[in-house]
Design an enzyme around this catalytic site. Structure first.
Site, PDB file in Angstrom:
ATOM      1  N   HIS A 239      -4.525  41.320   8.685  1.00  0.00           N
ATOM      2  CA  HIS A 239      -4.591  43.140   9.229  1.00  0.00           C
ATOM      3  C   HIS A 239      -5.221  43.491   8.833  1.00  0.00           C
ATOM      4  O   HIS A 239      -5.800  44.697   8.805  1.00  0.00           O
ATOM      5  CB  HIS A 239      -2.923  43.379   8.476  1.00  0.00           C
ATOM      6  CG  HIS A 239      -1.358  42.781   8.927  1.00  0.00           C
ATOM      7  ND1 HIS A 239      -0.109  44.089   8.410  1.00  0.00           N
ATOM      8  CD2 HIS A 239      -1.407  41.997  10.420  1.00  0.00           C
ATOM      9  CE1 HIS A 239       0.644  42.968   9.183  1.00  0.00           C
ATOM     10  NE2 HIS A 239       0.415  41.797  10.214  1.00  0.00           N
ATOM     11  N   GLY A 240      -6.314  43.037   8.692  1.00  0.00           N
ATOM     12  CA  GLY A 240      -7.557  42.925   8.149  1.00  0.00           C
ATOM     13  C   GLY A 240      -8.131  43.717   6.904  1.00  0.00           C
ATOM     14  O   GLY A 240      -7.626  43.396   6.538  1.00  0.00           O
TER      15      GLY A 240
END
Length: 406
Positions: A239-240
């Site tokens: 998710h970064g």
């Protein structure tokens, strides 16, 4: 070529020699078998006690060629030894069945937890495998963080691999002067809440040359963190790299002085991300994302002051202040309709540098953000024709002039 360049930076050779005059305490000498099925927890506790009470710099040694089964383990300080090393060349596995874990007070909050230890180096070529596949389906129990160091300072974590852990893989809490380098984290994209590296209430932290594939944030930075440098990271799936979430349930959270640079996102859900809840207080400020490459990430750049995760959220006037945010030299491709999303509060708008990101104004139930006076140097290309705002085969953004869900 780009992937090869980043991977070449990831795993430089590590010199793992032990100083000649340092005592070495081998877990095999304290009863560990290392066959992957015999419980080694008590042997690790005894070895740690010998290492921690040594008057000279000492090493706890987990030898290669062995796999050690561990139940939840607490390694506590303070220690008499001024500098300690855990040299972990062997592999560690958790019980494969959640019901077989021997938890403290029926709660499995952490699997391996080191607390109140200063001057500690944890390094080696070993793998810490939480065998979390069955944990991921558990709904009625708190899942354990795999490896946590808290209330400590002058810490080095280097060289290890973490795989398939039940929840977060690595967590640093209330710690100072921490270096995390050359570690690998690997879990499936659909594994829930398996953050790669999670940092809470810590200062002077460096995270560099790591490869992270997981089902949640590759790196997450939450309340109480300041003076963090993150560089040379390959992230994806995941998710970064996220600041937040902050401000949940009206809490007062603060994060500041963060630099994220030289990052490659590969098919990640998000890239450079700041997320805060409505109704919160505090600030996220002086944060720089620079020299970022996105390969088909869905949301390469996102600021979301309306973050709401699995709850019924209502609009509120207060918000965590997001200010002094810089995105510089960011390029690559995006899977999503918009490469840049700045979803900012009307009452407490985001700002970049010394001037406002833009004017947020209420339009019915939507917010309309006009790009203005924001530090931006972005080149991102949509990787699909579907949803392309201008109807072209690909669209290049050099600035953010976007409309989104609110």
């Amino acid at each position: 070529m780009l992937i090869s360049f980043f991977l070449a930076l990831l795993l430089p050779s590590l010199i793992l020699s032990v100083p000649l005059n340092s005592p070495v305490f081998n877990v095999l000498d304290y009863g560990a078998v290392g066959d992957g099925s015999t419980d080694a927890t008590n042997a690790f506790i005894k070895t740690w006690k010998a290492t921690c009470t040594s008057l000279s710099s000492s090493t706890m040694y987990v030898p290669s060629g062995h796999t050690f089964l561990l139940h939840p383990l607490k390694l506590r300080g303070p220690c008499l030894s001024p500098n300690l090393t855990i040299k972990m060349d062997g592999n560690i596995v958790a019980p494969s069945e959640p019901s077989k874990w021997r938890c403290f007070d029926h709660l499995c909050l952490q699997w391996i937890h080191i607390k109140h230890v200063n001057g500690l180096t944890v390094r080696g070529n070993g793998t810490i495998n939480g065998r979390g596949h069955k944990w991921w389906d558990v709904k009625d129990r708190v899942k354990p963080t795999a490896f946590e160091i808290s209330h400590s300072k002058n810490i080095i974590l280097s060289g290890l691999s973490f795989k398939d852990n039940p929840r977060m893989h690595v967590h640093f809490e209330k710690s100072k002067s921490v270096t995390i380098s050359n570690i690998t984290i690997d879990a499936p994209a659909k594994s829930p809440n398996t953050d790669g590296i999670h940092v809470t209430s810590s200062t002077d932290v460096s995270i560099n040359h790591c490869q992270i594939r997981t089902g949640d944030d590759c790196i997450s930075i939450v309340d109480g963190c300041s003076d963090l440098k993150i560089s040379n990271i390959v992230c994806g799936p995941g998710h970064g790299i996220s600041i937040g979430s902050l401000g949940k349930h009206g809490s007062n959270n603060k994060v500041e002085n963060i630099v994220v640079s030289d990052i490659l996102f590969i098919k990640s859900t998000n890239g450079a991300r700041i997320k805060t809840w409505q109704g919160g207080h505090g600030h996220a400020r002086n944060i720089t994302f620079e020299r970022i490459n996105s390969q088909d990430s869905r949301n390469p750049i996102i600021i979301d002051q309306f973050y709401c995760d699995k709850e019924q959220c209502t609009e509120q006037d207060s918000a965590v202040q997001v200010s002094d945010i810089t995105f510089r030299n960011i390029r690559g491709t995006s899977q999503g309709k918009f490469a840049v999303k700045l979803d900012c509060s009307a009452s407490v708008p985001c700002t970049g540098g010394e001037e406002s990101i833009g004017r947020s104004r209420r339009v019915g139930t939507r917010y309309h953000q006009e790009h203005k006076h924001f530090t931006f140097d972005v080149q991102l290309v949509s990787s699909s024709t579907k949803g392309s705002k201008c109807g072209h085969k690909s669209v290049t953004w050099s600035a953010a002039l976007l409309f989104w869900r609110r």
